[in-house]
Write an enzyme that holds these catalytic residues in place. Structure first.
Site, PDB file in Angstrom:
ATOM      1  N   GLY A  42       7.650 -45.277  -1.149  1.00  0.00           N
ATOM      2  CA  GLY A  42       9.073 -45.217  -1.462  1.00  0.00           C
ATOM      3  C   GLY A  42       9.931 -46.056  -0.544  1.00  0.00           C
ATOM      4  O   GLY A  42      11.094 -46.312  -0.843  1.00  0.00           O
ATOM      5  N   GLY A  43       9.360 -46.492   0.577  1.00  0.00           N
ATOM      6  CA  GLY A  43      10.091 -47.368   1.478  1.00  0.00           C
ATOM      7  C   GLY A  43      11.339 -46.733   2.074  1.00  0.00           C
ATOM      8  O   GLY A  43      11.512 -45.517   2.062  1.00  0.00           O
ATOM      9  N   CYS A  45      14.407 -46.897   0.985  1.00  0.00           N
ATOM     10  CA  CYS A  45      15.311 -46.321  -0.012  1.00  0.00           C
ATOM     11  C   CYS A  45      15.032 -44.846  -0.256  1.00  0.00           C
ATOM     12  O   CYS A  45      15.929 -44.009  -0.142  1.00  0.00           O
ATOM     13  CB  CYS A  45      15.204 -47.098  -1.318  1.00  0.00           C
ATOM     14  SG  CYS A  45      16.215 -46.421  -2.649  1.00  0.00           S
ATOM     15  N   GLY A 183      30.437 -51.241  12.519  1.00  0.00           N
ATOM     16  CA  GLY A 183      30.207 -51.880  11.232  1.00  0.00           C
ATOM     17  C   GLY A 183      30.865 -51.111  10.102  1.00  0.00           C
ATOM     18  O   GLY A 183      30.556 -49.937   9.889  1.00  0.00           O
ATOM     19  N   VAL A 274      25.470 -52.617  11.678  1.00  0.00           N
ATOM     20  CA  VAL A 274      26.026 -53.962  11.550  1.00  0.00           C
ATOM     21  C   VAL A 274      25.209 -54.850  10.618  1.00  0.00           C
ATOM     22  O   VAL A 274      25.521 -56.030  10.461  1.00  0.00           O
ATOM     23  CB  VAL A 274      26.148 -54.636  12.932  1.00  0.00           C
ATOM     24  CG1 VAL A 274      27.156 -53.906  13.795  1.00  0.00           C
ATOM     25  CG2 VAL A 274      24.784 -54.705  13.626  1.00  0.00           C
ATOM     26  N   HIS A 446      37.974 -40.277 -25.073  1.00  0.00           N
ATOM     27  CA  HIS A 446      39.144 -39.728 -24.374  1.00  0.00           C
ATOM     28  C   HIS A 446      38.987 -38.204 -24.250  1.00  0.00           C
ATOM     29  O   HIS A 446      38.527 -37.546 -25.173  1.00  0.00           O
ATOM     30  CB  HIS A 446      40.417 -40.038 -25.168  1.00  0.00           C
ATOM     31  CG  HIS A 446      41.650 -39.410 -24.598  1.00  0.00           C
ATOM     32  ND1 HIS A 446      42.291 -39.912 -23.480  1.00  0.00           N
ATOM     33  CD2 HIS A 446      42.365 -38.303 -24.971  1.00  0.00           C
ATOM     34  CE1 HIS A 446      43.338 -39.153 -23.207  1.00  0.00           C
ATOM     35  NE2 HIS A 446      43.406 -38.160 -24.103  1.00  0.00           N
TER      36      HIS A 446
END
Length: 470
Positions: A42-43, A45, A183, A274, A446
């Protein structure tokens, strides 16, 4: 002895959104990719970025609405916050998603390898598995999806316990009394929003003269967002360079400079946000891979590098550093490997989970003019939206940019609730080559927030119904 085939059809380095998407798609095509990652499936993320940050953002969201509910006649006693339960919920969400991804890779014929990879001339891939065993693979194709890592600033070493990177901040085990964030980009503003909700006194220090300095922020939307941050008690110091962190008598301070004057911000913790740098340190320098001056791998539109059979996707290829860009590039690379056609994308939407949310896609008016277009602008403030008024969420606007001669939609930005969801409509319109008039002519339900997109499109030609047309 390793069970790995030493001549696999495809090796993928990195199991983040780019890597695992490529693995699943290649498996669907009928190839059997080998995915190598030294950390969790999954890294960044799924494990330390998109998913846990949006989980804690959603979990803390009610804290920012208490005064609104009271104004509307619904009162609550003071909420009790359990950071232990909040982080436990985050981890439960992460575990469910990462477990699902691992099953999808395996279910489509891919093989997940826990270990570290080194790319050698050939190209070959030397894999050091968790048990220390080494094997060298010679794949027919190689996809580099290694992602990025946080940039460390001089004077703010991550080895100092008071200094956080984004991984340290995303699972809030404590809410410091005073948090300084270096940052004002995506990570800085999102974490500032979360920690402000949790009770921290947040100050964001940004070297550039504006927040979200790398985005195409419309001037009016910028002023709306700054005002919203201030209402939440978040202080923003733009045009300010942070120099170092000092501690005296147990209290820390961030020292810096603004317009030649020395400035100081009290801090119990400092989050350095940063930017991020590409992860390419595992690539042998003699491979002669084309890498730019910032360390990003150069690629063609089909994600091919300058080396035959080698592809690169995601953060390692440069801006924008976004998970959904990596996932889409994964599909392009997989198609190229399989000899299939896949249209390149025109634009990549971006979303920032501030309160309210901000999202944009395509060109700003300034960028459109720089590219030779004569831009026309359509705007619609949320204070004129019936649904936004009903939600008590009127801080924000929709801004659309089109080309005057062709009427083609070029870009758009949204500040408001659910902006991250609504931006997809504008992105689809740009990808499909629609005119701003065609967007205006599409019937929107709407009362919804999406009507603001229709009204902004009408406003570009001076025909909006529910607001002025100047």
């Amino acid at each position: 002895m390793s069970e790995l085939d030493e001549n696999p059809e495809v090796v993928i380095i990195g199991a983040g959104p780019g890597g695992y998407t490529a693995a699943i798609r290649l498996g669907q095509i009928g190839l059997e990719p080998v995915v190598i990652d030294g950390e969790n499936v999954g890294g960044v993320c799924l494990n330390w970025g998109c998913i846990p940050t949006k989980t804690v953002y959603s979990t803390t969201e009610p804290l920012s609405k208490l005064s609104s509910w009271r104004r509307r006649g619904v009162d609550f006693s003071d909420p009790e916050i359990s950071l232990e339960k909040i982080t436990a919920h985050q981890k439960k969400v992460v575990d469910r998603l990462t477990g699902g991804v691992a099953k999808l890779i395996a279910g489509n014929g891919g093989k997940m390898v826990a270990g570290n990879a080194e790319i050698l001339p050939g190209p070959k891939v030397k894999v050091t598995e968790e048990d220390g065993e080494e094997v060298t693979l010679t794949p027919d194709n190689l996809i580099i999806a290694s992602g990025s890592s946080p940039i460390e600033l001089p004077g703010f070493p991550f080895e100092d316990d008071d200094i956080w990177d984004s991984r340290d901040a995303v699972f809030p085990t404590e809410a410091p009394e005073k948090l300084v964030i270096l940052g004002a980009g995506v990570i800085g503003l999102e974490m500032g929003t979360v920690y402000s909700r949790l009770g921290s006194e947040v100050t964001i220090v940004e070297m550039k003269d504006s927040i979200l300095p790398t985005s195409n922020l419309d001037s009016r939307i910028s002023s709306y967002l700054k005002r919203a941050l201030q209402k939440q008690g978040i202080k923003v110091a733009t045009g300010t360079r942070a120099a170092e962190y000092r501690k005296k008598d147990g209290r820390g301070s961030v020292l810096g400079e603004n317009d030649g004057e020395e400035v100081s911000f009290k801090a119990d913790n400092v989050l350095v946000a940063v930017g991020r740098k590409p992860r390419t340190d595992f690539i042998d320098g003699t491979l002669d891979l084309d890498i730019d001056e910032r360390g990003f791998i150069r690629t063609e539109k089909n994600c091919k590098t300058n080396i035959d059979g080698v592809y690169a996707i995601g953060d390692v290829t440069g801006e924008p550093l976004l998970a959904h860009k990596a996932s889409h590039e994964a599909l392009i690379a997989a198609a190229a490997i399989a000899g299939e056609d896949h249209e390149p994308f025109k634009v990549v939407p971006a979303a920032v989970f501030t309160d309210p949310e901000y999202a944009d896609v395509g060109l700003s008016a300034e960028e459109a003019e720089a590219e030779g277009f004569e831009p026309i602008i359509g705007r619609f403030p949320l204070r004129a939206s019936g649904k936004a008024l009903a939600m008590d969420e009127t801080e924000g606007a929709v801004v659309l940019v089109a080309d005057k001669s062709s009427d083609k939609l070029l870009g758009g930005s949204i500040l408001g609730p659910n902006a991250s969801d609504m931006i997809a409509e504008i992105g689809l319109a740009i990808e499909s080559g629609l005119t701003i008039s065609e967007v205006a002519n599409a019937v929107h339900p709407h009362p919804t927030l999406s009507e603001a997109i229709m009204e902004a499109a009408e406003n570009a030609h001076g025909r909006a119904i529910h607001t002025g047309n100047r």
